[in-house]
Design a protein around this motif. Structure first.
Motif, PDB file in Angstrom:
ATOM      1  N   HIS A 345      -2.160  -1.456  -5.274  1.00 16.05           N
ATOM      2  CA  HIS A 345      -2.144  -0.975  -3.896  1.00 16.05           C
ATOM      3  C   HIS A 345      -1.048   0.060  -3.653  1.00 16.05           C
ATOM      4  CE1 HIS A 345      -5.324  -3.491  -2.565  1.00 16.05           C
ATOM      5  NE2 HIS A 345      -4.671  -4.639  -2.700  1.00 16.05           N
ATOM      6  N   ILE A 346       0.145  -0.170  -4.164  1.00 12.50           N
ATOM      7  CA  ILE A 346       1.216   0.789  -3.895  1.00 12.50           C
ATOM      8  C   ILE A 346       0.978   2.092  -4.646  1.00 12.50           C
ATOM      9  CG2 ILE A 346       2.862   0.219  -5.743  1.00 12.50           C
ATOM     10  CD1 ILE A 346       5.062   0.378  -3.538  1.00 12.50           C
ATOM     11  N   ASP A 350      -0.500   2.514  -0.403  1.00 16.71           N
ATOM     12  CA  ASP A 350      -0.802   1.512   0.614  1.00 16.71           C
ATOM     13  C   ASP A 350       0.293   0.446   0.614  1.00 16.71           C
ATOM     14  OD1 ASP A 350      -1.856  -0.334   2.357  1.00 16.71           O
ATOM     15  OD2 ASP A 350      -3.881  -0.287   1.506  1.00 16.71           O
ATOM     16  N   ILE A 351       1.379   0.715   1.331  1.00 18.43           N
ATOM     17  CA  ILE A 351       2.518  -0.189   1.357  1.00 18.43           C
ATOM     18  C   ILE A 351       2.201  -1.493   2.077  1.00 18.43           C
ATOM     19  CG2 ILE A 351       3.484   0.768   3.478  1.00 18.43           C
ATOM     20  CD1 ILE A 351       5.524  -0.313   0.392  1.00 18.43           C
ATOM     21  N   LYS A 352       1.308  -1.444   3.058  1.00 18.94           N
ATOM     22  CA  LYS A 352       0.953  -2.671   3.786  1.00 18.94           C
ATOM     23  C   LYS A 352       0.211  -3.656   2.879  1.00 18.94           C
ATOM     24  CE  LYS A 352       0.725  -0.563   8.386  1.00 18.94           C
ATOM     25  NZ  LYS A 352      -0.133  -0.283   9.572  1.00 18.94           N
ATOM     26  N   ALA A 353      -0.723  -3.141   2.104  1.00 20.70           N
ATOM     27  CA  ALA A 353      -1.449  -4.015   1.179  1.00 20.70           C
ATOM     28  C   ALA A 353      -0.510  -4.541   0.092  1.00 20.70           C
ATOM     29  CB  ALA A 353      -2.623  -3.267   0.549  1.00 20.70           C
ATOM     30  N   TYR A 354       0.407  -3.686  -0.340  1.00 20.20           N
ATOM     31  CA  TYR A 354       1.411  -4.122  -1.310  1.00 20.20           C
ATOM     32  C   TYR A 354       2.219  -5.279  -0.741  1.00 20.20           C
ATOM     33  CZ  TYR A 354       5.651  -4.109  -4.143  1.00 20.20           C
ATOM     34  OH  TYR A 354       6.716  -4.494  -4.941  1.00 20.20           O
ATOM     35  N   ALA A 355       2.690  -5.131   0.503  1.00 17.97           N
ATOM     36  CA  ALA A 355       3.505  -6.172   1.140  1.00 17.97           C
ATOM     37  C   ALA A 355       2.729  -7.474   1.283  1.00 17.97           C
ATOM     38  CB  ALA A 355       3.985  -5.692   2.501  1.00 17.97           C
TER      39      ALA A 355
END
Length: 474
Positions: A345-346, A350-355
């Motif tokens: 994801h990152i 896509d930082i939100k999906a990573y988180a």
């Protein structure tokens, strides 16, 4: 009364046995445990020298012969005999003089001759071989070897079973059992190799830090190799450590190839080697190793997970995410799936999906530092997703300062994925100044492609990227 020729042969046998004691301490100590061979240790010394008295060996051999007469099936298989030890095997010997096939375990080996003489004749061949080629159990026999003590054996088998389950609690129990086995049998090399593997997996599924897990694994591997340099599992664990912790890709590849030469049918070695090849960008070779691993270890979830992650490493992002999501529904408690998804994801920014995946990973592993970082990352995303990755960069710097991280490769990759050129350049300059070597072809390639037209980034990247190791693709 002994016949003169028999006495001379017995003397030669004792000389050969003395040479055997000097050359193959591991087998001698195994015979001492399993067959009550009367050996003694000399105090001090790096290798812990051993010796035996002739009268004790003679008594032991006589008892062994009597046991064989009473119970023929108890006799162990013979050591291999070389041409020098048996004239019938030399070139030019007529075929009619060829020796009969060596008897299988459970058959009578010596008929009408002293066991002492037979041992001496068999050991002559051993003395003539080099230490590297000293005869011993086959790789499969080494892997399946068990301690003589039943309680210790039960603990060892239970540790192997717990390790394979890959839950934090099972791995903790496996480590404790391996340590118990080692305390009871300090010369049992497979227990040290197993302990190393348990720590290596625990750092992925449990609460161990990188430095703690790798430090314990390195110590265990060193002891395993000191006891048995022909143990494939020890070379496999060594290759894992050399790649993922020491960042020595070439030595890692060499260790895996050594392990496969010793035991080409070990599915776990093929599996771990495939992971290394995949990260090195050798996708075709990695896929062949994954195929072999699945054939040898069918139905192993960990192989399916890592193979899905390998699709991302090879640039097949959509396929990787699709397979990982399917696996996540099948194995919701598998921490590695979450880790692989976070990377995928990152890499797309896509930082939100990573988180989201990192939050689940932290909960599964139960590491306080990971939970803290997850909370900080969520807070940073709420403020500004475009700069939230700086939380990851700051955490990487802390780990680097505390010895938990060896290079700036991962935070540089995070900065690159989020389009943060300024932070990327700072990290690249620091890495180049400190002489860091970045081994992952996957991450290096993605950074290079992201900044294809940026001369400064390309120049700095070339300073830290290592050459691809020599990999046997045959």
């Amino acid at each position: 009364m002994s016949h003169p020729d028999q006495s001379e042969r017995r003397l030669d046998g004792w000389k050969a046995i003395a040479g055997y004691f000097r050359r193959d301490r591991t087998t001698v100590m195994r015979w001492a445990r399993e067959r009550d061979l009367p050996v003694h240790r000399l105090p001090g010394g790096k290798q812990g020298s051993v010796f035996a008295y002739e009268h004790e060996l003679a008594a032991w051999a006589g008892q062994a012969e009597q046991r064989d007469l009473e119970s023929p099936g108890a006799l162990p298989p013979p050591l291999p005999v070389s041409a020098e030890a048996d004239p019938r095997l030399q070139e030019g010997t007529p075929s009619s003089a060829a020796p009969s096939p060596l008897p299988r375990k459970g058959k009578r080996l010596f008929v009408g001759a002293s066991v002492v003489i037979a041992i001496g004749a068999l050991v002559v061949a051993t003395v003539m071989l080099t230490d590297m080629l000293a005869p011993g159990p086959s790789p499969i026999e080494r892997a399946a070897a068990l301690p003589h003590n039943k309680t210790v054996t039960d603990d060892y088998v239970a540790a192997r079973d717990l390790w394979a389950r890959r839950t934090p609690e099972d791995l903790r129990r496996a480590i404790a059992l391996y340590e118990k086995v080692i305390a009871a049998d300090k010369d049992f090399a497979p227990a040290y190799a197993g302990l190393a593997e348990a720590w290596l997996i625990y750092r992925e599924y449990g609460a161990a830090t990188e430095s703690r897990a790798y430090s314990a694994a390195k110590s265990a591997v060193k002891q395993a190799l000191a006891l048995d340099n022909q143990l494939a599992a020890a070379h496999r664990a060594n290759g894992f450590i050399q790649y993922w912790w020491s960042y020595d890709a070439q030595r890692s590849v060499d260790s895996f190839r050594r392990a496969l030469a010793l035991d080409p049918r070990d599915g776990l070695t093929h599996f771990w080697y495939a992971n290394v090849l995949s990260d090195l960008g050798q996708d075709a070779a990695a896929q062949r190793e994954y195929d072999t691993a699945q054939l040898l270890l069918p139905g192993t979830p960990a192989i399916a997970v890592e193979r899905a992650c390998a699709h991302w490493q090879a640039g097949r992002d959509r396929r990787a995410v699709m397979e990982l999501e399917q696996l996540k529904s099948q194995y919701p408690a598998d921490a590695t799936i979450r880790n692989c998804l976070a990377w995928a994801h990152i890499s797309r920014g896509d930082i939100k999906a990573y988180a989201r995946e990192y939050r689940a990973l932290a909960a599964l592993r139960g590491v306080p530092e990971m939970k803290r970082l997850s909370t900080q990352l969520d807070t940073a995303i709420e403020r500004n997703p475009a700069t939230a990755h700086l939380v990851l960069v700051a955490e990487a710097r802390r780990e680097f300062a505390e010895g938990e991280r060896k290079t700036r490769m991962t935070p540089a990759f995070h900065a690159s994925c989020m389009g943060d050129r300024a932070t990327l350049v700072i990290l690249l300059k620091q890495a180049a100044t400190l002489g860091e070597r970045w081994y992952s072809a996957t991450l290096n390639k993605r950074i290079a492609e992201k900044w294809r037209g940026d001369a400064e980034v390309q120049r700095l990247l070339r300073k830290v990227v290592i050459a691809t190791p020599r990999v046997d693709l045959s």
